[in-house]
Design a protein around this motif. Structure first.
Motif, PDB file in Angstrom:
ATOM      1  N   VAL A  60     117.282  84.114  62.403  1.00  0.00           N
ATOM      2  CA  VAL A  60     118.204  84.840  61.519  1.00  0.00           C
ATOM      3  C   VAL A  60     117.998  84.343  60.098  1.00  0.00           C
ATOM      4  O   VAL A  60     117.976  83.133  59.836  1.00  0.00           O
ATOM      5  N   LEU A  61     117.826  85.287  59.185  1.00  0.00           N
ATOM      6  CA  LEU A  61     117.671  85.010  57.763  1.00  0.00           C
ATOM      7  C   LEU A  61     118.885  85.590  57.064  1.00  0.00           C
ATOM      8  O   LEU A  61     119.065  86.813  57.040  1.00  0.00           O
ATOM      9  N   THR A  62     119.775  84.756  56.536  1.00  0.00           N
ATOM     10  CA  THR A  62     121.045  85.255  56.018  1.00  0.00           C
ATOM     11  C   THR A  62     121.325  84.800  54.600  1.00  0.00           C
ATOM     12  O   THR A  62     121.016  83.666  54.206  1.00  0.00           O
ATOM     13  N   ASP A  63     121.910  85.715  53.825  1.00  0.00           N
ATOM     14  CA  ASP A  63     122.405  85.389  52.492  1.00  0.00           C
ATOM     15  C   ASP A  63     123.695  84.577  52.628  1.00  0.00           C
ATOM     16  O   ASP A  63     124.355  84.608  53.682  1.00  0.00           O
ATOM     17  N   VAL A  64     124.071  83.858  51.582  1.00  0.00           N
ATOM     18  CA  VAL A  64     125.309  83.078  51.620  1.00  0.00           C
ATOM     19  C   VAL A  64     126.493  83.917  51.170  1.00  0.00           C
ATOM     20  O   VAL A  64     127.507  84.032  51.870  1.00  0.00           O
ATOM     21  N   MET A  65     126.383  84.514  49.976  1.00  0.00           N
ATOM     22  CA  MET A  65     127.504  85.241  49.394  1.00  0.00           C
ATOM     23  C   MET A  65     127.488  86.693  49.851  1.00  0.00           C
ATOM     24  O   MET A  65     126.696  87.503  49.362  1.00  0.00           O
ATOM     25  N   MET A  66     128.352  87.002  50.812  1.00  0.00           N
ATOM     26  CA  MET A  66     128.484  88.366  51.321  1.00  0.00           C
ATOM     27  C   MET A  66     129.964  88.683  51.497  1.00  0.00           C
ATOM     28  O   MET A  66     130.772  87.773  51.751  1.00  0.00           O
ATOM     29  N   PRO A  67     130.337  89.957  51.370  1.00  0.00           N
ATOM     30  CA  PRO A  67     131.740  90.319  51.591  1.00  0.00           C
ATOM     31  C   PRO A  67     132.112  90.241  53.072  1.00  0.00           C
ATOM     32  O   PRO A  67     131.244  90.269  53.944  1.00  0.00           O
ATOM     33  N   ARG A  68     133.393  90.061  53.365  1.00  0.00           N
ATOM     34  CA  ARG A  68     133.980  90.083  54.710  1.00  0.00           C
ATOM     35  C   ARG A  68     133.682  88.818  55.508  1.00  0.00           C
ATOM     36  O   ARG A  68     134.534  88.289  56.188  1.00  0.00           O
ATOM     37  N   MET A  69     132.445  88.324  55.445  1.00  0.00           N
ATOM     38  CA  MET A  69     132.093  87.086  56.135  1.00  0.00           C
ATOM     39  C   MET A  69     130.940  86.428  55.387  1.00  0.00           C
ATOM     40  O   MET A  69     129.899  87.047  55.172  1.00  0.00           O
ATOM     41  N   THR A  70     131.117  85.190  54.968  1.00  0.00           N
ATOM     42  CA  THR A  70     130.050  84.510  54.233  1.00  0.00           C
ATOM     43  C   THR A  70     128.914  84.116  55.178  1.00  0.00           C
ATOM     44  O   THR A  70     129.075  84.095  56.402  1.00  0.00           O
ATOM     45  N   GLY A  71     127.779  83.792  54.583  1.00  0.00           N
ATOM     46  CA  GLY A  71     126.645  83.363  55.389  1.00  0.00           C
ATOM     47  C   GLY A  71     126.912  82.072  56.134  1.00  0.00           C
ATOM     48  O   GLY A  71     126.401  81.877  57.244  1.00  0.00           O
ATOM     49  N   ILE A  72     127.730  81.175  55.534  1.00  0.00           N
ATOM     50  CA  ILE A  72     128.063  79.913  56.204  1.00  0.00           C
ATOM     51  C   ILE A  72     128.924  80.188  57.432  1.00  0.00           C
ATOM     52  O   ILE A  72     128.727  79.589  58.507  1.00  0.00           O
ATOM     53  N   GLU A  73     129.894  81.091  57.299  1.00  0.00           N
ATOM     54  CA  GLU A  73     130.732  81.455  58.447  1.00  0.00           C
ATOM     55  C   GLU A  73     129.891  82.096  59.551  1.00  0.00           C
ATOM     56  O   GLU A  73     130.070  81.812  60.743  1.00  0.00           O
ATOM     57  N   LEU A  74     128.966  82.967  59.152  1.00  0.00           N
ATOM     58  CA  LEU A  74     128.069  83.596  60.129  1.00  0.00           C
ATOM     59  C   LEU A  74     127.214  82.542  60.818  1.00  0.00           C
ATOM     60  O   LEU A  74     127.025  82.576  62.048  1.00  0.00           O
ATOM     61  N   LEU A  75     126.701  81.585  60.054  1.00  0.00           N
ATOM     62  CA  LEU A  75     125.887  80.507  60.608  1.00  0.00           C
ATOM     63  C   LEU A  75     126.648  79.744  61.689  1.00  0.00           C
ATOM     64  O   LEU A  75     126.119  79.485  62.781  1.00  0.00           O
ATOM     65  N   LYS A  76     127.889  79.399  61.413  1.00  0.00           N
ATOM     66  CA  LYS A  76     128.702  78.667  62.390  1.00  0.00           C
ATOM     67  C   LYS A  76     128.898  79.472  63.662  1.00  0.00           C
ATOM     68  O   LYS A  76     128.784  78.944  64.777  1.00  0.00           O
ATOM     69  N   ARG A  77     129.186  80.763  63.504  1.00  0.00           N
ATOM     70  CA  ARG A  77     129.417  81.619  64.690  1.00  0.00           C
ATOM     71  C   ARG A  77     128.150  81.750  65.518  1.00  0.00           C
ATOM     72  O   ARG A  77     128.192  81.707  66.760  1.00  0.00           O
ATOM     73  N   LEU A  78     127.015  81.903  64.854  1.00  0.00           N
ATOM     74  CA  LEU A  78     125.750  82.060  65.580  1.00  0.00           C
ATOM     75  C   LEU A  78     125.384  80.798  66.346  1.00  0.00           C
ATOM     76  O   LEU A  78     124.912  80.854  67.483  1.00  0.00           O
ATOM     77  N   LYS A  79     125.596  79.634  65.715  1.00  0.00           N
ATOM     78  CA  LYS A  79     125.270  78.368  66.376  1.00  0.00           C
ATOM     79  C   LYS A  79     126.173  78.123  67.583  1.00  0.00           C
ATOM     80  O   LYS A  79     125.760  77.487  68.550  1.00  0.00           O
ATOM     81  N   GLU A  80     127.411  78.614  67.513  1.00  0.00           N
ATOM     82  CA  GLU A  80     128.290  78.502  68.682  1.00  0.00           C
ATOM     83  C   GLU A  80     127.761  79.341  69.840  1.00  0.00           C
ATOM     84  O   GLU A  80     127.860  78.945  71.003  1.00  0.00           O
TER      85      GLU A  80
END
Length: 374
Positions: A60-80
């Motif tokens: 997964v290649l993700t930006d950090v600053m995104m609306p609704r869910m940041t890239g850091i939040e997405l990273l945490k969810r994916l790793k879970e």
């Protein structure tokens, strides 16, 4: 969500990259740089999670600053969802806090914006190598866990009969045993049964040791009808159910190429279970048929049956069906697991249908490859 699929090359076969960015132009630039991979696109974190949940995403290649869910939040969810997943974070910000938060969330690499497309391609290639290493480590840990579980299971299975025999011998050495006492004779019979059970456990362990190497197949011409009869003759469960009638519907088939030891093991496990879970009286029906390029072996009993919710678990390692809910199921829970492994190695399938109180039907389907076939 969009998907860009180029012809894979070399070791990039079936590799999928998910690009998550709220700017379509960035997603398209990344897609062009990642030729040879299957590229999936998501415009926000929620869409990315939906795509990832469908399976098949390698990086997964993700930006950090995104609306609704940041890239850091997405990273945490994916790793879970998948600790072995490799996530590369794209950011145009050099703030120390952002980098630290990404590292705490287990980010695997960083790419700065504006993007260097050559750097992006190199980062993804390195990420795939890292993912392979992560999966190898996870598999080794899983093997260690299975080994620990198996040793614990063996210890538990041996402890009960050994304790029974030990207590009887203690009483015998203390002069408690009276050959004229019916209770003493009954206890002696129980100890004999426990010693026989220990013998069976050791025999099962030796059998599993022989077949646990599922590496390759040693194909040779085999008559499936002969394997079925051999499994019945060598079964320890058949004599324990003298009131159960065996009925046959065996089509006379020619020789086909199978690994004799592995397919014989699979057939024996299915037949043993049919008698093991039968009632004191009833029947077990064994059929063998050919359907075009497939051979089909079906073993059906009229026994206790299995609850629907347990059916998906019966082929799992160490899983044992406890119909009586006693917690004292004998055996190791490995027979059906290896039976499925061996059938799959042949390109076949093994399925189970069952209903509590109405019995169980197990079907093994195997490709019918004749010895003269190339």
């Amino acid at each position: 969500m969009t998907e860009t699929s180029q012809q894979p090359a070399g070791d990039q076969v079936s590799r999928s990259i998910l690009i998550v960015d709220d700017e379509a132009i960035i997603r398209d630039l990344c897609s062009k740089a990642l030729k040879g991979y299957t590229v999936l696109q998501a415009g926000n974190g929620e869409e990315a999670l939906e795509i990832f949940a469908r399976g098949g995403v390698d990086v997964v290649l993700t930006d950090v600053m995104m609306p609704r869910m940041t890239g850091i939040e997405l990273l945490k969810r994916l790793k879970e969802m998948d600790p072995t997943l490799v996530v590369i974070v794209m950011t145009g910000f050099a703030e120390k806090e952002i980098i630290l938060n990404a590292l705490k969330a287990d980010a695997d690499d960083f790419i700065s914006k504006p993007l260097n497309l050559l750097q992006l391609k190199t980062a993804v290639d390195k990420a795939l190598d890292k993912k392979a290493l992560k999966e190898e480590v996870a598999n080794l840990r899983n093997l260690d866990r299975l080994k620990s579980n198996f040793l614990s299971l063996i210890s538990h299975k041996f402890r009960t009969p050994i304790t029974s025999i030990s207590l009887f011998l203690q009483n015998l050495s203390g002069g408690v045993y009276d050959p004229d006492n019916p209770e003493s004779r009954r206890n002696l019979g129980l100890v004999y049964e426990e010693s026989c059970y220990l013998e069976r456990l050791v025999a099962d362990l030796l059998a599993f040791t022989r077949v646990m190497d599922t590496g390759g197949l040693r194909l040779e011409p085999v008559l499936l009808g002969d394997l079925i009869m051999e499994a019945l003759q060598s079964s320890r469960e058949v004599p324990r159910r003298p009131g159960v009638e065996t009925r046959f519907d065996l089509e006379p088939l020619p020789e086909f190429l199978f690994d004799r030891e592995k397919i014989s093991f699979a057939i024996k496990q299915v037949i043993d279970n049919a008698y093991k879970f039968s009632r004191e009286t009833g029947s077990v029906v064994i059929s063998l048929t050919r359907d075009g390029d497939l051979c089909r072996i079906t073993v059906e009993d009229g026994g206790e049956g299995i609850a629907r919710e347990e059916l998906p678990k019966v082929f799992e390692k160490f899983y044992q069906v406890d119909i009586a809910k006693t917690g004292q199921i004998r055996g190791f829970g490995l027979g059906l697991y290896y039976a499925r492994q061996f059938v799959r190695l042949h390109g076949g399938t093994i399925t189970m249908e069952s209903e509590p109180g109405r019995g169980t039907r197990v079907t093994i389907t195997l490709p019918a490859q004749s010895p003269q076939q190339p």
